[in-house]
Design a protein around this motif. Sequence first.
Motif: not given
Length: 312
Positions: A102, A167, A213, A216, A255, A277
């Motif tokens: 990421t 995000l 991600t 998440h 993000p 995060r």
Amino acid sequence: MGPELRHLRYLIAVAEQGNFTRAAEELRISQPTLSQQIKQLERVVGAQLLDRSGRSVRLTDAGEAYVHYARRALRDLAAADRAVLDVADLARGHLRLAMTPTFTAYLTGPLVQELHARHPGISLEVREMTQDRIEASLSADEIDLGIAFEGPHLAGVTADPLFTETLSLVVTAHGRPGGRKGEEGAHAAADGPLSVADLAEQQLALLSNDFVTRGHVDAYFAAHRISPPIAVEANSIQAITEIVQRTPTLATVLPDAITDDHPHLTPIALDPPLPTRGVTLLRRDSAYQSAAARAFTKLAHRLVQERGYAPA
């Protein structure tokens, strides 16, 4: 006469390969020479280090103990070599950096640009890897610094908080989602954050399960009991951003910072928002910190502040 460095490297190679032939090929020496050198080491140490009786070569109990310290000795020697080459004025130096995928999408470029502009004599080796691999590489002294997420870390790995990553839903800059079925597609006009109810009906292009991600995002969906239709999955952030900016009916979750360098993408807040995060700079707490590593650490803290990322 005590063992020499080549003896340590030879023993470790045989232990890792489990075979004299493969170890000799890796070391680019003949097998008889390798066998002779290992026997010489065993005479010096006064103990049998390898069990040659089976189909594969294995370390004896004495060999296991010896290899543990041999690896440590070679790591310390490599650190000593780097320390000698390191200079305080940063006219030269080398930094080994790793980060999860990421961050390579929005952080690698600005960091490398700043480091090269300020300290052009420092050479940089950048690797992309998973978080568990980053921590294992730090412990093995294969890298100097890593950028990853906060959380439980391996013993001996120190985390320096860097910033907080947020995000959002990300869409093409031509519009934004907002409609229920019956409105004008994914980009019907709407004000304020997008509700979970509307998100539940939005077609998505998401990263695959290879990415932290994605886990998440899935946890957020599960917490709010929604299952948005997933039209595309990809194991590349570049592929996802390219698809979304060219397909007005699709959105993704990434993000916010990724949109900073993508003028064709727009972040849309969700209600309730996705959990944030913590991002950290990882290092091995007992490792030698070169001038290059110290300079990079300061630069990273300054850059995330200048770019307006939320404080850690």
